[in-house]
Design a protein around this motif. Structure first.
Motif, PDB file in Angstrom:
ATOM      1  N   ILE A 107      43.070  -8.013   6.174  1.00 60.04           N
ATOM      2  CA  ILE A 107      42.292  -7.047   6.095  1.00 60.04           C
ATOM      3  C   ILE A 107      41.570  -7.877   6.861  1.00 60.04           C
ATOM      4  N   LEU A 108      41.117  -6.935   7.422  1.00 61.79           N
ATOM      5  CA  LEU A 108      39.521  -5.831   8.739  1.00 61.79           C
ATOM      6  C   LEU A 108      39.065  -5.030   8.361  1.00 61.79           C
ATOM      7  N   LEU A 109      37.870  -5.722   7.619  1.00 61.93           N
ATOM      8  CA  LEU A 109      36.761  -5.040   6.705  1.00 61.93           C
ATOM      9  C   LEU A 109      35.591  -5.179   8.165  1.00 61.93           C
ATOM     10  N   GLU A 110      35.038  -3.691   7.793  1.00 58.53           N
ATOM     11  CA  GLU A 110      33.918  -3.681   9.575  1.00 58.53           C
ATOM     12  C   GLU A 110      33.214  -2.263   9.076  1.00 58.53           C
ATOM     13  N   CYS A 111      31.798  -2.974   8.818  1.00 62.88           N
ATOM     14  CA  CYS A 111      31.431  -1.542   7.906  1.00 62.88           C
ATOM     15  C   CYS A 111      30.137  -1.605   8.966  1.00 62.88           C
ATOM     16  N   THR A 112      29.111  -0.284   8.291  1.00 60.84           N
ATOM     17  CA  THR A 112      28.184   0.296   9.398  1.00 60.84           C
ATOM     18  C   THR A 112      27.074  -0.345   8.090  1.00 60.84           C
ATOM     19  N   LYS A 113      26.535  -1.399   7.190  1.00 63.74           N
ATOM     20  CA  LYS A 113      25.550  -1.949   7.063  1.00 63.74           C
ATOM     21  C   LYS A 113      26.075  -3.273   6.060  1.00 63.74           C
ATOM     22  N   PRO A 114      25.809  -4.186   5.875  1.00 67.56           N
ATOM     23  CA  PRO A 114      26.465  -5.241   5.523  1.00 67.56           C
ATOM     24  C   PRO A 114      26.009  -5.287   4.084  1.00 67.56           C
TER      25      PRO A 114
END
Length: 158
Positions: A107-114
């Motif tokens: 699963i690839l998780l991208e977020c606008t902030k950590p």
């Protein structure tokens, strides 16, 4: 007259094994795709429920809480403001919520902030998580800044 013994002949046994092998070969990719999709949906659900819980906890305890995301190590956890007067420093909780939760490397998780911060007055930082599965199935988990309400979309929502 000879009596035939009960049982399977060698050819019948080979035929049954061949049919079972073909059915297994056909169904295995379907199960694998379903499992990968299930992992992505479970991660979305878990994060959504965790945001609701952390927001409620921040309100009840009157302390700033945060969910941290480490996308490089496929982990996320809950931390709390170490000092209410200095809300810049956070420490992981010393309970079940503070333990690092891992998700599948598929699963690839991208977020606008950590991280996502939840305040005692019910507000929360706006956050968008883009969760992509092995089969390129994309989900967006986002929360509203004013209410902290988390919502899941079955597409990439900017």
């Amino acid at each position: 007259m000879k009596m035939r013994e009960k049982g399977l002949t060698f050819i019948e046994l080979i035929l049954v094994i061949s049919i079972l092998s073909i059915l297994t070969a056909i169904s295995t990719p379907l199960f694998r795709r379903t499992f990968d999709s299930l992992q992505v949906r479970n991660l979305c659900r878990d994060i959504s429920k965790l945001t609701k819980y952390v927001q409620e906890r921040a309100i009840m305890e009157q302390v700033i809480h945060r969910i941290d995301f480490d996308v490089n190590n496929n982990e996320y956890w809950v931390s709390i403001a170490k000092d209410p007067l200095n809300p810049e420093k956070f420490i992981a909780l010393n309970n079940k919520l503070g333990r690092k939760r891992r998700f599948s490397p598929n699963i690839l998780l991208e977020c606008t902030k950590p991280y996502a911060v939840f305040y005692p007055d019910g507000r929360a930082d706006e956050l968008h998580l883009y969760i992509t599965g092995k089969n390129d199935e994309i989900y967006t988990a986002s929360n509203k800044e004013t209410t902290g309400y988390a919502k899941i979309f079955n597409y990439r929502k900017e």
